[in-house]
Scaffold this motif. Sequence first.
Motif, PDB file in Angstrom:
ATOM      1  N   SER A 337      -5.580  -3.825  14.764  1.00  6.90           N
ATOM      2  CA  SER A 337      -6.324  -4.408  13.658  1.00  6.90           C
ATOM      3  C   SER A 337      -6.045  -5.902  13.561  1.00  6.90           C
ATOM      4  CB  SER A 337      -5.904  -3.739  12.339  1.00  6.90           C
ATOM      5  OG  SER A 337      -6.424  -4.448  11.225  1.00  6.90           O
ATOM      6  N   THR A 338      -7.096  -6.686  13.322  1.00  7.11           N
ATOM      7  CA  THR A 338      -6.921  -8.119  13.083  1.00  7.11           C
ATOM      8  C   THR A 338      -6.746  -8.420  11.599  1.00  7.11           C
ATOM      9  OG1 THR A 338      -9.329  -8.391  13.039  1.00  7.11           O
ATOM     10  CG2 THR A 338      -8.202  -8.814  15.129  1.00  7.11           C
ATOM     11  N   HIS A 339      -6.787  -7.360  10.771  1.00 11.70           N
ATOM     12  CA  HIS A 339      -6.588  -7.532   9.327  1.00 11.70           C
ATOM     13  C   HIS A 339      -5.580  -6.514   8.795  1.00 11.70           C
ATOM     14  CE1 HIS A 339      -9.760 -10.488   8.856  1.00 11.70           C
ATOM     15  NE2 HIS A 339     -10.572  -9.727   9.565  1.00 11.70           N
ATOM     16  N   PRO A 340      -4.363  -6.479   9.372  1.00 12.52           N
ATOM     17  CA  PRO A 340      -3.385  -5.501   8.888  1.00 12.52           C
ATOM     18  C   PRO A 340      -2.974  -5.719   7.444  1.00 12.52           C
ATOM     19  CG  PRO A 340      -2.345  -7.051  10.389  1.00 12.52           C
ATOM     20  CD  PRO A 340      -3.817  -7.296  10.480  1.00 12.52           C
ATOM     21  N   ALA A 341      -3.013  -6.949   6.974  1.00 12.88           N
ATOM     22  CA  ALA A 341      -2.649  -7.212   5.574  1.00 12.88           C
ATOM     23  C   ALA A 341      -3.635  -6.532   4.634  1.00 12.88           C
ATOM     24  CB  ALA A 341      -2.604  -8.713   5.302  1.00 12.88           C
ATOM     25  N   ALA A 342      -4.911  -6.674   4.912  1.00  8.39           N
ATOM     26  CA  ALA A 342      -5.935  -6.033   4.071  1.00  8.39           C
ATOM     27  C   ALA A 342      -5.886  -4.522   4.222  1.00  8.39           C
ATOM     28  CB  ALA A 342      -7.315  -6.562   4.445  1.00  8.39           C
ATOM     29  N   ALA A 343      -5.661  -4.052   5.462  1.00 10.77           N
ATOM     30  CA  ALA A 343      -5.607  -2.608   5.698  1.00 10.77           C
ATOM     31  C   ALA A 343      -4.437  -1.981   4.954  1.00 10.77           C
ATOM     32  CB  ALA A 343      -5.497  -2.332   7.199  1.00 10.77           C
ATOM     33  N   TRP A 344      -3.265  -2.632   4.995  1.00 12.74           N
ATOM     34  CA  TRP A 344      -2.088  -2.109   4.306  1.00 12.74           C
ATOM     35  C   TRP A 344      -2.259  -2.203   2.784  1.00 12.74           C
ATOM     36  CZ3 TRP A 344       1.138   1.318   3.745  1.00 12.74           C
ATOM     37  CH2 TRP A 344       2.437   1.204   3.279  1.00 12.74           C
ATOM     38  N   THR A 345      -2.929  -3.247   2.326  1.00 10.15           N
ATOM     39  CA  THR A 345      -3.217  -3.368   0.899  1.00 10.15           C
ATOM     40  C   THR A 345      -4.113  -2.225   0.429  1.00 10.15           C
ATOM     41  OG1 THR A 345      -2.982  -5.777   0.970  1.00 10.15           O
ATOM     42  CG2 THR A 345      -4.263  -4.860  -0.864  1.00 10.15           C
ATOM     43  N   TRP A 346      -5.138  -1.922   1.227  1.00  3.57           N
ATOM     44  CA  TRP A 346      -6.030  -0.791   0.915  1.00  3.57           C
ATOM     45  C   TRP A 346      -5.247   0.518   0.886  1.00  3.57           C
ATOM     46  CZ3 TRP A 346     -10.391   1.939  -0.163  1.00  3.57           C
ATOM     47  CH2 TRP A 346     -10.593   3.160   0.480  1.00  3.57           C
ATOM     48  N   LEU A 347      -4.455   0.750   1.926  1.00  4.02           N
ATOM     49  CA  LEU A 347      -3.758   2.025   2.039  1.00  4.02           C
ATOM     50  C   LEU A 347      -2.704   2.179   0.952  1.00  4.02           C
ATOM     51  CD1 LEU A 347      -3.551   4.621   3.595  1.00  4.02           C
ATOM     52  CD2 LEU A 347      -2.092   3.478   5.272  1.00  4.02           C
ATOM     53  N   GLN A 348      -2.012   1.103   0.626  1.00  2.00           N
ATOM     54  CA  GLN A 348      -1.037   1.181  -0.465  1.00  2.00           C
ATOM     55  C   GLN A 348      -1.719   1.515  -1.786  1.00  2.00           C
ATOM     56  OE1 GLN A 348       2.594  -1.732  -0.263  1.00  2.00           O
ATOM     57  NE2 GLN A 348       0.885  -2.767   0.715  1.00  2.00           N
ATOM     58  N   TRP A 349      -2.870   0.897  -2.044  1.00  2.00           N
ATOM     59  CA  TRP A 349      -3.546   1.171  -3.313  1.00  2.00           C
ATOM     60  C   TRP A 349      -4.031   2.617  -3.374  1.00  2.00           C
ATOM     61  CZ3 TRP A 349      -8.271   2.979  -4.838  1.00  2.00           C
ATOM     62  CH2 TRP A 349      -8.521   2.932  -6.210  1.00  2.00           C
ATOM     63  N   VAL A 350      -4.633   3.120  -2.314  1.00  2.00           N
ATOM     64  CA  VAL A 350      -5.156   4.489  -2.305  1.00  2.00           C
ATOM     65  C   VAL A 350      -4.047   5.491  -2.561  1.00  2.00           C
ATOM     66  CG1 VAL A 350      -6.197   6.270  -0.830  1.00  2.00           C
ATOM     67  CG2 VAL A 350      -7.118   3.950  -0.819  1.00  2.00           C
ATOM     68  N   THR A 351      -2.853   5.232  -2.016  1.00  2.00           N
ATOM     69  CA  THR A 351      -1.749   6.187  -2.130  1.00  2.00           C
ATOM     70  C   THR A 351      -0.741   5.793  -3.207  1.00  2.00           C
ATOM     71  OG1 THR A 351      -0.532   5.062  -0.352  1.00  2.00           O
ATOM     72  CG2 THR A 351      -1.978   6.873   0.277  1.00  2.00           C
ATOM     73  N   SER A 352      -1.084   4.805  -4.011  1.00  2.00           N
ATOM     74  CA  SER A 352      -0.218   4.413  -5.125  1.00  2.00           C
ATOM     75  C   SER A 352      -0.338   5.416  -6.264  1.00  2.00           C
ATOM     76  CB  SER A 352      -0.628   3.024  -5.633  1.00  2.00           C
ATOM     77  OG  SER A 352      -1.924   3.087  -6.233  1.00  2.00           O
ATOM     78  N   LYS A 353       0.476   5.264  -7.277  1.00  2.00           N
ATOM     79  CA  LYS A 353       0.382   6.119  -8.464  1.00  2.00           C
ATOM     80  C   LYS A 353      -1.002   5.980  -9.096  1.00  2.00           C
ATOM     81  CE  LYS A 353       5.336   5.687  -9.338  1.00  2.00           C
ATOM     82  NZ  LYS A 353       6.397   5.208 -10.270  1.00  2.00           N
ATOM     83  N   GLU A 354      -1.477   4.746  -9.169  1.00  2.00           N
ATOM     84  CA  GLU A 354      -2.799   4.485  -9.752  1.00  2.00           C
ATOM     85  C   GLU A 354      -3.902   5.114  -8.912  1.00  2.00           C
ATOM     86  OE1 GLU A 354      -5.772   0.636 -10.553  1.00  2.00           O
ATOM     87  OE2 GLU A 354      -3.737   0.335  -9.777  1.00  2.00           O
ATOM     88  N   GLY A 355      -3.852   4.890  -7.603  1.00  2.00           N
ATOM     89  CA  GLY A 355      -4.884   5.434  -6.724  1.00  2.00           C
ATOM     90  C   GLY A 355      -4.892   6.939  -6.711  1.00  2.00           C
ATOM     91  N   GLU A 356      -3.702   7.548  -6.733  1.00  2.00           N
ATOM     92  CA  GLU A 356      -3.628   8.998  -6.714  1.00  2.00           C
ATOM     93  C   GLU A 356      -4.173   9.607  -8.003  1.00  2.00           C
ATOM     94  OE1 GLU A 356      -0.431  11.398  -4.515  1.00  2.00           O
ATOM     95  OE2 GLU A 356       0.247  11.419  -6.600  1.00  2.00           O
TER      96      GLU A 356
END
Length: 452
Positions: A337-356
């Motif tokens: 990925s050329t955008h790992p920062a955005a990808a990790w930001t997305w994945l953290q949010w989806v699996t965060s307490k808020e996202g869950e």
Amino acid sequence: MLNNTRLVTAAAVLALSVAACGSSSQEVAADGGGLGTAQAPVSIRVIANDAFAKQWQDKLVPEFAKKYPNIKVTVDGIPYNDQLPKTMLELTGTTATYDVVLADDPWLPQLAKTGALYDLKGPELAKWNDPGYDWADFNPSPLAAGEWEGKQYAVPVRSNLLLMFYNKSLYKKAGVAEPTAQTTWEQYFKDAPKLVQDTDGDGKTDSWAVGTYFTKDPLTPTVWQTVLNSDGGKILDGTKVAFGGPAGVKALQTQVDLLKYAPPGASTYQFNEPLEAFRQGKTATMFMWGSVYKGTAVDKETTTLTPEQVGLTTLPAGSTAPGAHRGIWTAGISKKSTHPAAAWTWLQWVTSKEGEQFTGKAFGTFPARNSSLDGTPPAEWAGPVYKALKDGYEVVSKGEMWRPRLPESDAVQQILALQTSRAMSGQATAQQAIDQAAKEIGDLLTSKGYNQ
């Protein structure tokens, strides 16, 4: 799950894809591609299963965009049987089409072995960690599905367990006590004939005891695998075949015997057929993935039942424990990925307490975090469901109730699916099917360098 032809084909495809990896992927910028600006947003793509990809695109992506409007996310849905080979080609190719990839529970070791996934707890992504992302809050059972050889290559995005659904109204009409976590297989089969009944008094049977997977499908063996595990058995002991004896035969015969109390034609059941039968009040129990609960007990567009009618518990107990089977969708980030920062930001949010909390409320998705399991559920119906889920997590952890954890797991499961279907259709006895499966899996693992 694979016959010889499919194994050769899969190997050829993988060989070609690996051969194509002569050049390296694009170098990642120091800021990980950034999180974008209003004038210059960044885009990432997610490869997901088509069973829920549209839900994510239509509802989850807009919710994420409220917090990160400059990260544009596209979720592509792929049919289940195509997803693993497509993801393998993606990870072994020269450039990345997808920034985030999803793995069904048994696929993770095979994907991780490519070396193309980030260790999500490693130093490479640390600079983009959300300080509020609480790793310790994850329940150990679903989190373990994303681990391989001491590294966390993926996190749970859609948790699931194979559980026992039961229709309280049909149990009451049959005069049978509702099942609990203490109900044994012996008791279940004692009750089963009473649950085959005429519910409208016209003299014809119109409701049966059970529906589940019976025909050839990668998930069909999970039923007897769970029986095997609940008796203390395993498919593999390390990398050695461990099911090829009386315990394996007994477990498979248990699933075959369920057909005696299933609706006519149930030997062809995969996923949709037992689900529809249960939702229409045609079966008293269903061994099925718990994530279908909302569509089975709550959503009026898909079911005739209500939450008051639908109970949920672990599968009947064997000699050592109740039964359940882990089935966790996890997601990781491609190193290409050329955008790992955005990808990790997305994945953290989806699996965060808020996202869950959002996915639980919007989709009825099961949580992986203890704070969700123990906290206020997103809907009234979810309370008893979350309790059954947490109990199930404990059961699968103690009994190691999951599909084999090695890069050849999918091939192992394909063999089991084929031989299971032979027993279900009467083409082979349980003994013959187990013997053949044990031989084929032993030969496969030997060919891959594992001692047997």
